[in-house]
Design a protein around this motif. Sequence first.
Motif, PDB file in Angstrom:
ATOM      1  N   UNK A   1       1.225  -1.488   0.065  1.00 38.21           N
ATOM      2  CA  UNK A   1       0.127   0.162   0.320  1.00 38.21           C
ATOM      3  C   UNK A   1       0.833   1.014   0.145  1.00 38.21           C
ATOM      4  N   UNK A   2       2.250   1.299  -0.269  1.00 35.89           N
ATOM      5  CA  UNK A   2       2.528   2.232  -0.363  1.00 35.89           C
ATOM      6  C   UNK A   2       3.635   1.869   1.026  1.00 35.89           C
ATOM      7  N   UNK A   3       4.959   3.386   0.534  1.00 38.01           N
ATOM      8  CA  UNK A   3       5.077   4.251   1.476  1.00 38.01           C
ATOM      9  C   UNK A   3       6.038   2.639   2.245  1.00 38.01           C
ATOM     10  N   UNK A   4       6.309   1.388   2.273  1.00 39.18           N
ATOM     11  CA  UNK A   4       7.088   0.727   2.621  1.00 39.18           C
ATOM     12  C   UNK A   4       5.551  -0.688   3.404  1.00 39.18           C
ATOM     13  N   UNK A   5       4.459   0.028   2.864  1.00 41.93           N
ATOM     14  CA  UNK A   5       3.610  -0.640   4.112  1.00 41.93           C
ATOM     15  C   UNK A   5       2.781  -1.566   3.296  1.00 41.93           C
ATOM     16  N   UNK A   6       2.616  -2.712   4.668  1.00 42.29           N
ATOM     17  CA  UNK A   6       2.061  -4.014   3.480  1.00 42.29           C
ATOM     18  C   UNK A   6       1.089  -3.956   4.499  1.00 42.29           C
ATOM     19  N   UNK A   7      -0.075  -4.677   3.890  1.00 47.37           N
ATOM     20  CA  UNK A   7      -1.408  -4.731   4.155  1.00 47.37           C
ATOM     21  C   UNK A   7      -1.487  -6.210   3.791  1.00 47.37           C
ATOM     22  N   UNK A   8      -2.000  -6.779   5.140  1.00 49.88           N
ATOM     23  CA  UNK A   8      -2.206  -8.339   5.282  1.00 49.88           C
ATOM     24  C   UNK A   8      -3.900  -8.528   5.751  1.00 49.88           C
ATOM     25  N   UNK A   9      -4.487  -8.960   4.716  1.00 51.74           N
ATOM     26  CA  UNK A   9      -5.424 -10.230   4.548  1.00 51.74           C
ATOM     27  C   UNK A   9      -5.257 -11.176   5.430  1.00 51.74           C
ATOM     28  N   UNK A  10      -5.930 -12.104   6.844  1.00 52.77           N
ATOM     29  CA  UNK A  10      -5.725 -13.788   6.496  1.00 52.77           C
ATOM     30  C   UNK A  10      -7.222 -13.601   6.774  1.00 52.77           C
ATOM     31  N   UNK A  11      -7.153 -14.861   6.300  1.00 52.53           N
ATOM     32  CA  UNK A  11      -8.081 -15.680   6.952  1.00 52.53           C
ATOM     33  C   UNK A  11      -7.762 -17.808   7.174  1.00 52.53           C
ATOM     34  N   UNK A  12      -8.630 -17.640   8.456  1.00 51.63           N
ATOM     35  CA  UNK A  12      -8.467 -18.958   9.956  1.00 51.63           C
ATOM     36  C   UNK A  12      -9.358 -19.727   9.659  1.00 51.63           C
TER      37      UNK A  12
END
Length: 175
Positions: free
Chosen positions: A49-60
């Motif tokens: 998502x830019x600026x070295x940021x990562x969005x993590x979506x997880x389904x458990x």
Amino acid sequence: MLIDLHPLLSQTGKVNKLETELEMDKFQSRSGTYAIVTKKPMILEFTNIGDGKVEIKADIDIELDIPCGRCLELVRTQLKIETLREVNLSGTVSEEEAALDETDFIEGTDFDVTKFAYGEILVNLPMKVLCSDSCKGICNRCGTNLNHGSCGCDTTELDPRMAKALEVFKSFKEV
Ligand SMILES: [Zn+2]
Ligand SMILES: [Zn+2]
């Protein structure tokens, strides 16, 4: 299992979606160890998502055997977790952010699937599990599961100290 997020950082908007087995057969916490009896593959989606940021979506999606809080019989408990987290991989984390850092599942640019899953399961674990709302629990004298029948223990008998206190109370009332 580790997933290197470094390739994702090359381009904003880049997405990496994958499925992975949860490498856990039991869940250990301070309140006990519970068997993981069924588990679906974990679905992970990483987005730059830019600026070295990562969005993590997880389904458990797992099922655990957790003892009933009253009778201790194992209760199959489904845990369906959908989570969304954001991590900063730029390396320029402010002190404030670092203090609030709960991202022990990130090391450098490696994402640790097991550590991440552990943390998510821990915060989503029910505080108390009951086999049923009307669970009668166990006899505190002989340990019989009272859902399966009574044990014949006299549970009306008072603790001697309690009886004494009651006597004092009674005499006080009579005055
Ligand atoms: Zn119970
Ligand atoms: Zn009993």
